[in-house]
Design a protein around this motif. Structure first.
Motif, PDB file in Angstrom:
ATOM      1  N   ILE A   1       7.588 -22.196 -10.299  1.00 19.82           N
ATOM      2  CA  ILE A   1       6.245 -22.464  -9.393  1.00 19.82           C
ATOM      3  C   ILE A   1       6.632 -20.731  -9.673  1.00 19.82           C
ATOM      4  N   PHE A   2       6.003 -19.448  -9.762  1.00 23.32           N
ATOM      5  CA  PHE A   2       6.011 -18.243  -9.505  1.00 23.32           C
ATOM      6  C   PHE A   2       5.310 -17.104  -8.366  1.00 23.32           C
ATOM      7  N   ILE A   3       4.900 -16.880  -7.665  1.00 25.62           N
ATOM      8  CA  ILE A   3       3.628 -16.292  -7.493  1.00 25.62           C
ATOM      9  C   ILE A   3       4.786 -15.110  -6.953  1.00 25.62           C
ATOM     10  N   GLU A   4       4.057 -14.159  -7.089  1.00 23.50           N
ATOM     11  CA  GLU A   4       4.453 -12.767  -6.826  1.00 23.50           C
ATOM     12  C   GLU A   4       3.168 -11.613  -6.809  1.00 23.50           C
ATOM     13  N   ASP A   5       3.371 -10.673  -5.604  1.00 25.57           N
ATOM     14  CA  ASP A   5       2.873  -9.789  -5.227  1.00 25.57           C
ATOM     15  C   ASP A   5       3.214  -8.244  -6.137  1.00 25.57           C
ATOM     16  N   LEU A   6       2.403  -8.566  -7.123  1.00 24.43           N
ATOM     17  CA  LEU A   6       1.750  -7.075  -8.135  1.00 24.43           C
ATOM     18  C   LEU A   6       0.690  -6.166  -7.914  1.00 24.43           C
ATOM     19  N   ARG A   7       0.241  -5.809  -6.527  1.00 24.48           N
ATOM     20  CA  ARG A   7      -0.575  -5.429  -5.982  1.00 24.48           C
ATOM     21  C   ARG A   7       0.394  -3.586  -6.659  1.00 24.48           C
ATOM     22  N   HIS A   8       1.518  -3.563  -5.687  1.00 23.91           N
ATOM     23  CA  HIS A   8       1.748  -1.930  -6.179  1.00 23.91           C
ATOM     24  C   HIS A   8       1.700  -1.285  -7.294  1.00 23.91           C
ATOM     25  N   GLU A   9       2.431  -2.380  -8.817  1.00 24.23           N
ATOM     26  CA  GLU A   9       2.476  -2.208  -9.832  1.00 24.23           C
ATOM     27  C   GLU A   9       1.189  -1.679 -10.288  1.00 24.23           C
ATOM     28  N   LEU A  10       0.191  -2.313  -9.951  1.00 20.57           N
ATOM     29  CA  LEU A  10      -1.312  -2.985 -10.121  1.00 20.57           C
ATOM     30  C   LEU A  10      -1.420  -1.332  -9.997  1.00 20.57           C
ATOM     31  N   VAL A  11      -1.421  -0.655  -8.791  1.00 17.82           N
ATOM     32  CA  VAL A  11      -1.846   0.886  -8.503  1.00 17.82           C
ATOM     33  C   VAL A  11      -1.291   1.923  -8.950  1.00 17.82           C
ATOM     34  N   SER A  12       0.015   1.967  -9.127  1.00 18.64           N
ATOM     35  CA  SER A  12       1.505   2.805  -9.192  1.00 18.64           C
ATOM     36  C   SER A  12       1.257   3.037 -10.886  1.00 18.64           C
ATOM     37  N   GLU A  13       1.175   1.842 -11.291  1.00 17.48           N
ATOM     38  CA  GLU A  13       1.999   2.258 -12.524  1.00 17.48           C
ATOM     39  C   GLU A  13       0.427   2.364 -13.603  1.00 17.48           C
ATOM     40  N   TYR A  14      -1.429   1.457 -13.319  1.00 16.56           N
ATOM     41  CA  TYR A  14      -1.609   1.396 -13.955  1.00 16.56           C
ATOM     42  C   TYR A  14      -3.224   1.983 -13.773  1.00 16.56           C
ATOM     43  N   ALA A  15      -3.077   1.281 -12.514  1.00 19.23           N
ATOM     44  CA  ALA A  15      -4.605   2.268 -12.166  1.00 19.23           C
ATOM     45  C   ALA A  15      -4.508   4.017 -12.089  1.00 19.23           C
ATOM     46  N   PHE A  16      -2.924   4.606 -11.312  1.00 19.35           N
ATOM     47  CA  PHE A  16      -3.277   5.786 -11.253  1.00 19.35           C
ATOM     48  C   PHE A  16      -3.076   6.263 -12.637  1.00 19.35           C
ATOM     49  N   PRO A  17      -2.534   6.016 -14.028  1.00 17.77           N
ATOM     50  CA  PRO A  17      -2.451   6.739 -15.723  1.00 17.77           C
ATOM     51  C   PRO A  17      -3.888   6.723 -15.592  1.00 17.77           C
ATOM     52  N   VAL A  18      -4.607   5.751 -15.310  1.00 19.27           N
ATOM     53  CA  VAL A  18      -6.621   5.217 -15.989  1.00 19.27           C
ATOM     54  C   VAL A  18      -7.007   5.852 -15.171  1.00 19.27           C
ATOM     55  N   PHE A  19      -6.909   6.788 -14.153  1.00 21.02           N
ATOM     56  CA  PHE A  19      -7.882   7.599 -13.507  1.00 21.02           C
ATOM     57  C   PHE A  19      -7.000   9.180 -13.386  1.00 21.02           C
TER      58      PHE A  19
ATOM     59  N   GLU B   1      -3.176  12.771   6.188  1.00 28.91           N
ATOM     60  CA  GLU B   1      -2.164  11.144   6.416  1.00 28.91           C
ATOM     61  C   GLU B   1      -2.127  10.151   4.781  1.00 28.91           C
ATOM     62  N   ALA B   2      -0.859  10.532   5.116  1.00 30.03           N
ATOM     63  CA  ALA B   2      -0.165  10.149   3.765  1.00 30.03           C
ATOM     64  C   ALA B   2       0.430   8.365   3.837  1.00 30.03           C
ATOM     65  N   LEU B   3      -0.324   8.030   2.473  1.00 30.82           N
ATOM     66  CA  LEU B   3       0.133   6.830   2.608  1.00 30.82           C
ATOM     67  C   LEU B   3      -0.268   5.717   0.947  1.00 30.82           C
ATOM     68  N   ASP B   4       1.319   4.780   0.537  1.00 34.71           N
ATOM     69  CA  ASP B   4       1.456   4.254  -0.402  1.00 34.71           C
ATOM     70  C   ASP B   4       0.373   4.274  -0.995  1.00 34.71           C
ATOM     71  N   PRO B   5       0.091   4.018  -2.604  1.00 35.93           N
ATOM     72  CA  PRO B   5      -1.168   3.279  -3.320  1.00 35.93           C
ATOM     73  C   PRO B   5      -1.406   2.111  -2.461  1.00 35.93           C
ATOM     74  N   VAL B   6      -1.229   1.459  -2.403  1.00 31.97           N
ATOM     75  CA  VAL B   6      -1.623   0.085  -2.012  1.00 31.97           C
ATOM     76  C   VAL B   6      -3.053   0.364  -0.900  1.00 31.97           C
ATOM     77  N   ALA B   7      -2.230   1.488  -0.204  1.00 31.51           N
ATOM     78  CA  ALA B   7      -2.484   1.520   1.680  1.00 31.51           C
ATOM     79  C   ALA B   7      -3.863   2.489   0.884  1.00 31.51           C
TER      80      ALA B   7
END
Length: 406
Positions: free
Chosen positions: A62-80, A239-245
């Motif tokens: 059973i694998f449960i993983e937090d991919l939020r940072h990768e979603l924003v930085s590696e997928y949403a950022f390029p698209v936007f 205020e500097a924020l990481d991609p998820v924040a």
């Protein structure tokens, strides 16, 4: 194909994937590995672990993983960076998430020695392509199992009957009439089905879940500033924020001010039209701000070429070609265009509207000396005469030919 020994299943823990898990065990007599991604959907994901355990999956599988940072930085950022919107409206919250899940599924399959992967997408929609084109791009020889295209269950009633037969708990909201079909992650939430299948019917208020209605939004506007570095947002109000924040904060601001609701009919890759509601509060603010900072940092040729290519880029992502070479080629062009897209945008958020109030950049191409109505800046208005005459040359020639027929 021979039956696989071990299958990695994209598993949400809901009715559909719980039934799929049991069906795979019965149909393939294979060891099942479940993968549940935290994409910011706002659900308690440990429930998926308990459901998998109850269905006989080994704890180590059973694998449960937090991919939020990768979603924003590696997928949403390029698209936007590309200002991409499918059919000019849809900001593609689901299409950018599916290839990320597919990539991690393949990585887990290699890690555990699985020879197959499975998903719960139906044979009518786009997600089957987004998953499977990703699987095959990353693991060309992987076996893919798509139960909705294999079994004889036609809808929710049959799923509930199967669950009851095999002792799979079914919550009350899954019985009776079908609920809305929803997909959520940190970027958006979508809503389809029920009365929305008639494109004339006004959605009920309960179909919108992530944003206030514009009518209920505050009567006073909210003013914010967003800082960009090379095309990506990095700070809000200094205020500097990481991609998820950062996206979380934009979502809060958009939700409170009734921003990011769209009701659209789009065209699926398989050909059919589909009506859906999409709420992308933070992404809507982000897109307006990004276009504003580009307006003073991109040359006309750069900006117009990007706008010409955007529909093709968006279509590739919508249709599932994230890992295709042509998408990567276009991404390289987009990323090159962002080298000078640095600066600050001031926005007013008010009752569903995102209003640009100001923009500044150390790389600004905007010249007050050139644009002023006063003489100055090295621009001589008389020079426009020759410019116009040269551009009119072909029109004058054509006019001479057609003057007797017009």
């Amino acid at each position: 194909m021979t039956k696989p020994r071990k299958i990695v299943l994209a598993f949400s823990g809901g009715l559909d994937t719980s039934v799929i898990l049991k069906w795979l065990q019965l149909e393939y007599d294979a060891e099942i590995v479940t993968f549940t991604a935290d994409l910011g959907q706002g659900e308690e994901l440990e429930a998926a672990r308990h459901r998998a355990l109850a269905l006989g999956v080994k704890p180590e599988n059973i694998f449960i993983e937090d991919l939020r940072h990768e979603l924003v930085s590696e997928y949403a950022f390029p698209v936007f960076r590309a200002n991409a919107a499918y059919e000019w409206n849809y900001l593609m919250g689901t299409p950018i998430a599916r290839p990320l899940v597919a990539k991690r599924q393949i990585e887990i399959a290699r890690q555990v020695g699985a020879d197959a992967v499975a998903h719960g997408a139906t044979g009518k929609g786009n997600d089957q392509l987004r998953f499977e084109l990703g699987y095959y791009a990353l693991a060309p020889d992987i076996q893919v199992i798509a139960p909705w295209r294999e079994w004889d269950m036609a809808g929710r009633a049959q799923l509930v009957d199967f669950a009851d037969l095999h002792g799979i708990p079914v919550t009350k909201d899954k019985r009776g009439g079908a609920p809305y079909s929803a997909d959520a992650n940190l970027l958006h939430i979508s809503c389809e089905g029920k009365e929305l299948e008639d494109p004339w019917i006004t959605p009920e208020d309960g179909a919108w879940v992530r944003t206030k209605s514009p009518e209920e939004a505050p009567d006073r506007p909210t003013t914010i500033e967003i800082d960009f570095v090379k095309g990506d947002p990095v700070a809000i109000d200094g205020e500097a924020l990481d991609p998820v924040a950062l996206l979380t904060r934009l979502n809060e601001l958009g939700s409170e001010n009734g921003i990011g609701r769209i009701d659209i009919v789009d065209t699926r890759y398989v050909g059919m039209k589909c009506r859906g509601l999409f709420e992308t509060p933070g992404g809507t603010i982000w897109l307006h701000a990004h276009r504003a900072i580009e307006s003073i940092t991109l040359d006309r040729g750069e900006a117009h070429l990007k706008d010409e290519l955007m529909p093709r880029y968006a279509e590739l992502i919508y249709n599932g070609y994230w890992f295709a070479p042509e998408r990567e080629m276009l991404q390289a062009l987009v990323d090159k265009s962002q080298e000078r897209v640095t600066g600050t945008v001031r926005l007013k958020l008010y009752k569903g509207n995102v209003i640009v109030e100001g923009r500044k950049s150390p790389n600004s191409l905007y010249s007050q000396d050139l644009v002023t109505f006063e003489e100055g800046g090295g621009y001589h208005q008389r020079d426009a005469t020759g410019f116009i005459r040269l551009n009119a040359l072909r029109l004058r020639q054509l006019g001479n030919v057609l003057k007797d027929v017009r």
